[in-house]
Design a protein around this motif. Structure first.
Motif, PDB file in Angstrom:
ATOM      1  N   SER A  23       7.543   6.223  -2.287  1.00 49.44           N
ATOM      2  CA  SER A  23       8.579   5.540  -3.054  1.00 49.44           C
ATOM      3  C   SER A  23       8.716   6.204  -4.417  1.00 49.44           C
ATOM      4  N   PRO A  24       9.940   6.353  -4.933  1.00 52.80           N
ATOM      5  CA  PRO A  24      10.142   6.990  -6.243  1.00 52.80           C
ATOM      6  C   PRO A  24       9.352   6.291  -7.340  1.00 52.80           C
ATOM      7  N   GLY A  25       8.641   7.088  -8.141  1.00 47.10           N
ATOM      8  CA  GLY A  25       7.912   6.552  -9.283  1.00 47.10           C
ATOM      9  C   GLY A  25       6.480   6.153  -9.003  1.00 47.10           C
ATOM     10  N   ILE A  26       6.082   6.072  -7.725  1.00 46.97           N
ATOM     11  CA  ILE A  26       4.706   5.696  -7.400  1.00 46.97           C
ATOM     12  C   ILE A  26       3.839   6.947  -7.336  1.00 46.97           C
ATOM     13  N   SER A  27       2.740   6.928  -8.059  1.00 45.80           N
ATOM     14  CA  SER A  27       1.795   8.038  -8.032  1.00 45.80           C
ATOM     15  C   SER A  27       0.397   7.473  -8.197  1.00 45.80           C
ATOM     16  N   LEU A  28      -0.256   7.219  -7.084  1.00 42.94           N
ATOM     17  CA  LEU A  28      -1.593   6.629  -7.099  1.00 42.94           C
ATOM     18  C   LEU A  28      -2.653   7.716  -7.145  1.00 42.94           C
ATOM     19  N   ASN A  29      -3.698   7.489  -7.941  1.00 45.38           N
ATOM     20  CA  ASN A  29      -4.804   8.447  -7.939  1.00 45.38           C
ATOM     21  C   ASN A  29      -5.806   8.069  -6.847  1.00 45.38           C
ATOM     22  N   THR A  30      -6.805   8.894  -6.675  1.00 42.97           N
ATOM     23  CA  THR A  30      -7.762   8.689  -5.586  1.00 42.97           C
ATOM     24  C   THR A  30      -8.456   7.344  -5.674  1.00 42.97           C
ATOM     25  N   HIS A  31      -8.865   6.968  -6.881  1.00 42.77           N
ATOM     26  CA  HIS A  31      -9.584   5.699  -7.034  1.00 42.77           C
ATOM     27  C   HIS A  31      -8.686   4.524  -6.667  1.00 42.77           C
ATOM     28  N   GLU A  32      -7.418   4.566  -7.072  1.00 43.63           N
ATOM     29  CA  GLU A  32      -6.491   3.488  -6.752  1.00 43.63           C
ATOM     30  C   GLU A  32      -6.230   3.410  -5.252  1.00 43.63           C
ATOM     31  N   LYS A  33      -6.070   4.573  -4.606  1.00 48.53           N
ATOM     32  CA  LYS A  33      -5.856   4.577  -3.158  1.00 48.53           C
ATOM     33  C   LYS A  33      -7.078   4.017  -2.425  1.00 48.53           C
ATOM     34  N   LEU A  34      -8.248   4.377  -2.902  1.00 43.73           N
ATOM     35  CA  LEU A  34      -9.470   3.891  -2.278  1.00 43.73           C
ATOM     36  C   LEU A  34      -9.587   2.375  -2.425  1.00 43.73           C
ATOM     37  N   GLU A  35      -9.209   1.863  -3.591  1.00 37.68           N
ATOM     38  CA  GLU A  35      -9.267   0.422  -3.808  1.00 37.68           C
ATOM     39  C   GLU A  35      -8.308  -0.315  -2.866  1.00 37.68           C
ATOM     40  N   ILE A  36      -7.100   0.229  -2.715  1.00 36.82           N
ATOM     41  CA  ILE A  36      -6.142  -0.392  -1.805  1.00 36.82           C
ATOM     42  C   ILE A  36      -6.648  -0.309  -0.361  1.00 36.82           C
ATOM     43  N   ALA A  37      -7.211   0.842   0.017  1.00 34.41           N
ATOM     44  CA  ALA A  37      -7.718   1.005   1.388  1.00 34.41           C
ATOM     45  C   ALA A  37      -8.830   0.005   1.688  1.00 34.41           C
ATOM     46  N   GLN A  38      -9.709  -0.219   0.726  1.00 37.65           N
ATOM     47  CA  GLN A  38     -10.788  -1.187   0.936  1.00 37.65           C
ATOM     48  C   GLN A  38     -10.234  -2.599   1.108  1.00 37.65           C
ATOM     49  N   GLN A  39      -9.186  -2.911   0.361  1.00 37.90           N
ATOM     50  CA  GLN A  39      -8.569  -4.222   0.519  1.00 37.90           C
ATOM     51  C   GLN A  39      -7.839  -4.328   1.858  1.00 37.90           C
ATOM     52  N   LEU A  40      -7.225  -3.244   2.299  1.00 40.58           N
ATOM     53  CA  LEU A  40      -6.572  -3.244   3.614  1.00 40.58           C
ATOM     54  C   LEU A  40      -7.596  -3.491   4.722  1.00 40.58           C
ATOM     55  N   ALA A  41      -8.794  -2.945   4.546  1.00 44.12           N
ATOM     56  CA  ALA A  41      -9.860  -3.192   5.525  1.00 44.12           C
ATOM     57  C   ALA A  41     -10.243  -4.669   5.526  1.00 44.12           C
ATOM     58  N   ARG A  42     -10.307  -5.281   4.330  1.00 46.52           N
ATOM     59  CA  ARG A  42     -10.600  -6.714   4.271  1.00 46.52           C
ATOM     60  C   ARG A  42      -9.472  -7.527   4.904  1.00 46.52           C
ATOM     61  N   LEU A  43      -8.258  -7.024   4.792  1.00 46.95           N
ATOM     62  CA  LEU A  43      -7.106  -7.689   5.400  1.00 46.95           C
ATOM     63  C   LEU A  43      -7.156  -7.609   6.926  1.00 46.95           C
ATOM     64  N   GLY A  44      -7.914  -6.632   7.435  1.00 43.98           N
ATOM     65  CA  GLY A  44      -8.079  -6.539   8.883  1.00 43.98           C
ATOM     66  C   GLY A  44      -7.044  -5.698   9.599  1.00 43.98           C
ATOM     67  N   VAL A  45      -6.425  -4.738   8.877  1.00 43.68           N
ATOM     68  CA  VAL A  45      -5.472  -3.866   9.570  1.00 43.68           C
ATOM     69  C   VAL A  45      -6.239  -2.985  10.556  1.00 43.68           C
ATOM     70  N   ASP A  46      -5.557  -2.543  11.586  1.00 39.03           N
ATOM     71  CA  ASP A  46      -6.206  -1.742  12.622  1.00 39.03           C
ATOM     72  C   ASP A  46      -6.234  -0.258  12.283  1.00 39.03           C
ATOM     73  N   VAL A  47      -5.168   0.217  11.638  1.00 40.80           N
ATOM     74  CA  VAL A  47      -5.055   1.633  11.287  1.00 40.80           C
ATOM     75  C   VAL A  47      -4.576   1.748   9.844  1.00 40.80           C
ATOM     76  N   ILE A  48      -5.221   2.609   9.070  1.00 37.03           N
ATOM     77  CA  ILE A  48      -4.758   2.935   7.718  1.00 37.03           C
ATOM     78  C   ILE A  48      -4.271   4.376   7.736  1.00 37.03           C
ATOM     79  N   GLU A  49      -2.969   4.563   7.547  1.00 39.67           N
ATOM     80  CA  GLU A  49      -2.472   5.930   7.380  1.00 39.67           C
ATOM     81  C   GLU A  49      -2.707   6.271   5.914  1.00 39.67           C
ATOM     82  N   ALA A  50      -3.776   7.027   5.666  1.00 42.02           N
ATOM     83  CA  ALA A  50      -4.274   7.210   4.306  1.00 42.02           C
ATOM     84  C   ALA A  50      -3.485   8.216   3.493  1.00 42.02           C
TER      85      ALA A  50
END
Length: 527
Positions: A23-50
């Protein structure tokens, strides 16, 4: 059908960190992506397209970090049909317990002719080679015929058959430009099943964009037609008008399960928290009337509605707010609370912090607690995510002074910590105190950034509420976003601006690297 015995189970494929970050204007760094991925795991998604590892060293690093750290979901890396893309995807996901390579190429004639500038025969050859190459690395390979809904179904079927013959375990049918309608999508998938009987032996996936506001409707139509994986993003973020909203798909299946029989493994109580986290880290606010996660989704202003809900909630609510994690949290801390109490409160929110991170969070907590009577769970979420952003920040706001008056233009002076550790100062005037701070930051850093968007929100209610600011700016043709949290809106604004400036500067460097890679291997395409 799915590969498991449960034919009513729908797999949730989350693409927030790949399609969402485009999306225009979004630029996540590694730490932010990792934090979101960990929350997605808590959410119980089956696949994370990282991510899309070939696009930049930063994206590769983020996918690799998620693969090495996040447990539970399949971790997927996206790749075009180029050998270099697939190699990069493999090297990024190979340390995951459950790695997947997702490769794609267009099957629509408009893409083949104008974007790829090739032929149908070449597309078939590339698809065959790419899936075979990916299969040499992993058992779990997903293939997507991009822009499928504008392609000839017979040709798309040929390409899908080739992918299955070479070992693809998931076939995804993207509505890349959000063009199709539910009845057309259903007919397209039904015809694919007829033309490719082997499709019933793999997982059929749907990936729909929201250009006509039909992403969720089309995705649901795909599920009713037999698909058992749906690709979606938190808050519906993504290219152009975005992707199908994960929270809407999950709650649709959850709420109407008795009628349609389909279900997911999502932990619905984590939806609201995940939505807030993604909104904070991306700077993309959630519209008030957004289904499921908008602040008005469970609010009632009409007297008739209020009367009905007070008497019986189900008169006007088809879902219980607690189901999506909107129950009031009892965690309330004050200025006398200790480090252990803070750590325990954060743990109850799902954040495991210790060492330097806990010390930094505790310091900020004490600063805020001195200004607020009570620090709530939502305050803690905002504070912690704000502190975690500091790790990869290029510029840091050390201090600021502002002189404001109705008789003369506001004047600001700021102290900025540069990436090399040097502290520099800058002064400037502006139309208001916030504008003056932004211009002073430009003066201190020597950057000519231009403000595109500025937003202020209250994290919680009350006069002592934390203010959360979001900034989107442009630097040399590249956009960057940043967020800041404080009880002082000026401080929050300054924090957000330096983070946006840091992200834009970093993204500009990444863009230069991507342009060089593009020149070598061809234009990047997206689903």
């Amino acid at each position: 059908m799915t590969s498991s015995e449960d034919t009513e189970r729908v797999l949730i494929f989350d693409t927030t960190l790949r399609d969402g970050e485009q999306s225009p204007g979004i630029s996540l760094n590694t730490h932010e992506k990792l934090e979101i991925a960990q929350q997605l795991a808590r959410l119980g998604v089956d696949v994370i397209e990282a991510g899309f590892p070939i696009t930049s060293p930063g994206d590769f690093e983020a996918v690799q970090a998620i693969s090495r750290t996040v447990e539970g979901p399949v971790i997927a890396g996206l790749a075009r049909t180029h050998v270099a893309d697939i190699d990069a995807a493999w090297n990024a996901v190979k340390d995951a317990a459950r790695p997947r390579i997702h490769t794609f190429i267009s099957t629509s004639d408009i893409h083949i002719r104008y974007q790829l500038q090739t032929t149908r025969e070449d597309v078939k050859g590339q698809a065959r080679a790419a899936v075979a190459h990916a299969k040499g690395y992993v058992d779990d390979v997903e293939f997507s015929p991009m822009d499928a809904t504008r392609a000839e179904v017979e040709f798309t079927a040929e390409v899908c058959q080739i992918a299955i013959d070479e070992g693809a375990t998931t076939i995804n049918i993207p509505d890349t430009v959000g063009y199709t309608m539910p009845h057309e999508y259903t007919a397209f998938l039904d015809r694919l099943y007829e033309l490719v009987p082997d499709m019933r032996g793999v997982v059929l996936s749907v990936h729909c964009h929201d250009d006509l506001g039909l992403a969720v409707a089309n995705s649901f139509a795909g599920l009713l037609a037999g698909a058992r994986q749906v690709e979606c993003a938190i808050n519906g973020i993504g290219e152009r008008a975005g992707n199908a909203s994960l929270e809407e798909i999950v709650m649709l299946l959850h709420t109407r399960r008795a009628d349609i029989g389909l279900h997911t493994a999502a932990v619905t109580q984590e939806i609201a928290r995940t939505s807030r986290l993604v909104s904070r880290l991306t700077g993309y606010s959630v519209q008030p009337n957004k289904a499921i996660v908008g602040r008005n989704a469970f609010a009632h202003e009409s007297g008739i509605h209020q009367d009905g809900v007070l008497k019986e909630r189900t008169t006007y609510e088809i879902m219980d707010a607690t189901t999506v994690g909107l129950e009031a949290n009892s965690i309330v801390l004050g200025k006398h609370s200790g480090r252990h109490a803070l750590q325990q409160a954060l743990a109850e929110l799902g954040f495991e912090v210790s060492g330097a991170t806990l010390n930094t969070a505790f310091k900020r907590f004490k600063e805020i607690a001195d200004k607020k009577k009570h620090v709530t769970a939502m305050d803690l979420e905002a504070l912690l995510t704000d502190e975690l952003r500091e790790e990869d920040t290029g510029y840091q706001l050390e201090w600021f002074d502002v002189e404001a008056s109705s008789r003369r233009p506001p004047h600001a002076t700021v102290g900025i910590r540069m990436p090399d550790g040097e502290e520099v100062t800058g002064s400037f005037t502006g139309d208001g105190p916030v504008d003056a701070i932004f211009h002073a930051i430009n003066a201190a850093t020597g950057q000519d950034a231009r403000l595109r968007e500025f937003r202020v929100d209250a994290v919680t209610g009350g006069q002592d509420a934390l203010g959360e600011t979001s900034v989107v700016l442009e630097l040399g043709g590249v956009t960057g976003s940043g967020q800041g949290v404080s009880t002082d809106i000026l401080e929050a604004a300054g924090r957000a601006y330096v983070r946006a400036l840091s992200n834009a500067a970093r993204h500009r460097g990444v863009s230069a690297e991507a342009e060089a890679a593009t020149a070598a291997t061809g234009a990047f395409s997206v689903l």
